[in-house]
Design a protein around this motif. Structure first.
Motif, PDB file in Angstrom:
ATOM      1  N   ARG A 101      42.589  38.343  41.094  1.00  0.00           N
ATOM      2  CA  ARG A 101      41.374  37.683  40.618  1.00  0.00           C
ATOM      3  C   ARG A 101      40.126  38.446  41.074  1.00  0.00           C
ATOM      4  NH1 ARG A 101      38.317  34.524  43.242  1.00  0.00           N
ATOM      5  NH2 ARG A 101      39.847  33.886  44.783  1.00  0.00           N
ATOM      6  N   LEU A 102      40.085  38.842  42.345  1.00  0.00           N
ATOM      7  CA  LEU A 102      38.939  39.595  42.864  1.00  0.00           C
ATOM      8  C   LEU A 102      38.792  40.943  42.159  1.00  0.00           C
ATOM      9  CD1 LEU A 102      39.247  38.863  46.685  1.00  0.00           C
ATOM     10  CD2 LEU A 102      37.468  38.041  45.129  1.00  0.00           C
ATOM     11  N   ASN A 103      39.929  41.607  41.941  1.00  0.00           N
ATOM     12  CA  ASN A 103      39.875  42.894  41.233  1.00  0.00           C
ATOM     13  C   ASN A 103      39.365  42.714  39.809  1.00  0.00           C
ATOM     14  OD1 ASN A 103      40.745  44.285  43.454  1.00  0.00           O
ATOM     15  ND2 ASN A 103      42.889  44.415  42.793  1.00  0.00           N
ATOM     16  N   ALA A 104      39.772  41.622  39.145  1.00  0.00           N
ATOM     17  CA  ALA A 104      39.297  41.345  37.785  1.00  0.00           C
ATOM     18  C   ALA A 104      37.795  41.068  37.788  1.00  0.00           C
ATOM     19  CB  ALA A 104      40.067  40.173  37.188  1.00  0.00           C
ATOM     20  N   GLU A 105      37.324  40.320  38.794  1.00  0.00           N
ATOM     21  CA  GLU A 105      35.889  40.044  38.895  1.00  0.00           C
ATOM     22  C   GLU A 105      35.101  41.342  39.128  1.00  0.00           C
ATOM     23  OE1 GLU A 105      35.264  37.154  41.974  1.00  0.00           O
ATOM     24  OE2 GLU A 105      36.374  35.595  40.904  1.00  0.00           O
ATOM     25  N   ILE A 106      35.611  42.186  39.994  1.00  0.00           N
ATOM     26  CA  ILE A 106      34.943  43.469  40.259  1.00  0.00           C
ATOM     27  C   ILE A 106      34.911  44.323  38.990  1.00  0.00           C
ATOM     28  CG2 ILE A 106      35.168  45.658  41.513  1.00  0.00           C
ATOM     29  CD1 ILE A 106      36.257  43.964  43.877  1.00  0.00           C
ATOM     30  N   ALA A 107      36.054  44.346  38.287  1.00  0.00           N
ATOM     31  CA  ALA A 107      36.112  45.125  37.043  1.00  0.00           C
ATOM     32  C   ALA A 107      35.135  44.565  36.012  1.00  0.00           C
ATOM     33  CB  ALA A 107      37.530  45.131  36.495  1.00  0.00           C
ATOM     34  N   ALA A 108      35.026  43.238  35.916  1.00  0.00           N
ATOM     35  CA  ALA A 108      34.095  42.621  34.970  1.00  0.00           C
ATOM     36  C   ALA A 108      32.647  42.938  35.351  1.00  0.00           C
ATOM     37  CB  ALA A 108      34.306  41.105  34.920  1.00  0.00           C
ATOM     38  N   ARG A 109      32.327  42.867  36.651  1.00  0.00           N
ATOM     39  CA  ARG A 109      30.968  43.203  37.099  1.00  0.00           C
ATOM     40  C   ARG A 109      30.666  44.673  36.820  1.00  0.00           C
ATOM     41  NH1 ARG A 109      32.009  39.925  41.850  1.00  0.00           N
ATOM     42  NH2 ARG A 109      32.449  41.856  42.956  1.00  0.00           N
ATOM     43  N   ASN A 110      31.634  45.517  37.061  1.00  0.00           N
ATOM     44  CA  ASN A 110      31.440  46.949  36.791  1.00  0.00           C
ATOM     45  C   ASN A 110      31.208  47.196  35.305  1.00  0.00           C
ATOM     46  OD1 ASN A 110      31.739  47.507  39.487  1.00  0.00           O
ATOM     47  ND2 ASN A 110      33.813  48.308  39.316  1.00  0.00           N
ATOM     48  N   ALA A 111      31.987  46.521  34.462  1.00  0.00           N
ATOM     49  CA  ALA A 111      31.813  46.671  33.012  1.00  0.00           C
ATOM     50  C   ALA A 111      30.442  46.151  32.581  1.00  0.00           C
ATOM     51  CB  ALA A 111      32.925  45.940  32.270  1.00  0.00           C
ATOM     52  N   PRO A 155      52.298  35.359  47.457  1.00  0.00           N
ATOM     53  CA  PRO A 155      51.869  35.188  46.064  1.00  0.00           C
ATOM     54  C   PRO A 155      50.423  34.727  45.952  1.00  0.00           C
ATOM     55  CG  PRO A 155      54.015  34.175  46.407  1.00  0.00           C
ATOM     56  CD  PRO A 155      53.511  34.595  47.739  1.00  0.00           C
ATOM     57  N   ALA A 156      49.942  33.886  46.845  1.00  0.00           N
ATOM     58  CA  ALA A 156      48.554  33.416  46.779  1.00  0.00           C
ATOM     59  C   ALA A 156      47.591  34.569  47.063  1.00  0.00           C
ATOM     60  CB  ALA A 156      48.333  32.290  47.784  1.00  0.00           C
ATOM     61  N   GLU A 157      47.980  35.421  48.019  1.00  0.00           N
ATOM     62  CA  GLU A 157      47.129  36.562  48.346  1.00  0.00           C
ATOM     63  C   GLU A 157      47.114  37.577  47.203  1.00  0.00           C
ATOM     64  OE1 GLU A 157      46.948  40.046  51.692  1.00  0.00           O
ATOM     65  OE2 GLU A 157      47.798  38.130  52.276  1.00  0.00           O
ATOM     66  N   VAL A 158      48.284  37.788  46.584  1.00  0.00           N
ATOM     67  CA  VAL A 158      48.362  38.696  45.440  1.00  0.00           C
ATOM     68  C   VAL A 158      47.507  38.158  44.293  1.00  0.00           C
ATOM     69  CG1 VAL A 158      49.890  39.646  43.672  1.00  0.00           C
ATOM     70  CG2 VAL A 158      50.615  39.621  46.064  1.00  0.00           C
ATOM     71  N   ALA A 159      47.597  36.840  44.020  1.00  0.00           N
ATOM     72  CA  ALA A 159      46.800  36.231  42.952  1.00  0.00           C
ATOM     73  C   ALA A 159      45.313  36.338  43.264  1.00  0.00           C
ATOM     74  CB  ALA A 159      47.202  34.769  42.763  1.00  0.00           C
ATOM     75  N   ALA A 160      44.945  36.102  44.531  1.00  0.00           N
ATOM     76  CA  ALA A 160      43.532  36.220  44.918  1.00  0.00           C
ATOM     77  C   ALA A 160      43.054  37.651  44.762  1.00  0.00           C
ATOM     78  CB  ALA A 160      43.344  35.735  46.351  1.00  0.00           C
ATOM     79  N   THR A 161      43.881  38.609  45.132  1.00  0.00           N
ATOM     80  CA  THR A 161      43.524  40.017  44.994  1.00  0.00           C
ATOM     81  C   THR A 161      43.353  40.386  43.526  1.00  0.00           C
ATOM     82  OG1 THR A 161      44.691  40.556  47.026  1.00  0.00           O
ATOM     83  CG2 THR A 161      44.253  42.375  45.524  1.00  0.00           C
TER      84      THR A 161
END
Length: 154
Positions: free
Chosen positions: A67-77, A59-65
């Motif tokens: 979060r990282l995917n959300a950060e990447i999506a925000a940077r891309n946007a 669960p911690a790895e899934v949450a980190a993934t």
């Protein structure tokens, strides 16, 4: 003649060797219409991805993934928005530059027309003045009194 032929053949062979060395048959035949990123696409490249079942996910790895995917999506946007803003600013500046260029071209054309008109008027005055001076000279030679005024500039 034989030496020239042998030299030409040797030069041709030296040029052709790298070409033949670079032409190798494809290592693996690829199936047409394979979607990039699909399992088949990965398999053809010797890669595979086996997702573990949800029960085995950390669960911690899934949450980190996530979060990282959300950060990447925000940077891309943000990058897409910045690019759109930069493109809009460039288009605005380009439009202003084109307007200014058109205005300057119009002014240049008007200036050239005015200069041509002034040159034509100068030439006309010089012709009229030369004709008047010739007329005055002829009048003076005849001994008459000459009372005409010189041409005026427009």
């Amino acid at each position: 003649m034989i030496r020239l032929t042998l030299t030409a053949a040797a030069a041709l062979a030296l040029v052709a060797v790298p070409v033949f060395a670079q032409t190798a048959p494809p290592s693996k035949p690829q199936t047409a219409n394979v979607q990039p990123g699909s399992e088949e696409w990965l398999r053809q490249r010797g890669e595979s991805y086996d997702r573990a079942p949800d029960s085995e996910q950390d669960p911690a790895e899934v949450a980190a993934t996530i979060r990282l995917n959300a950060e990447i999506a925000a940077r891309n946007a943000a990058a897409a928005e910045a690019e759109a803003n930069a493109t809009a600013a460039w288009e605005e500046q380009n439009f202003r530059w084109r307007e200014e260029t058109a205005r300057l071209e119009t002014e240049r054309a008007q200036w050239e027309a005015n200069a041509a008109a002034a040159k034509a008027a100068q030439a006309r005055w010089e012709r009229d003045n030369a004709a008047w001076e010739a007329e005055m000279e002829a009048c003076r030679r005849s001994g008459r009194v000459c009372l005409s005024s010189p041409p005026t500039r427009d």
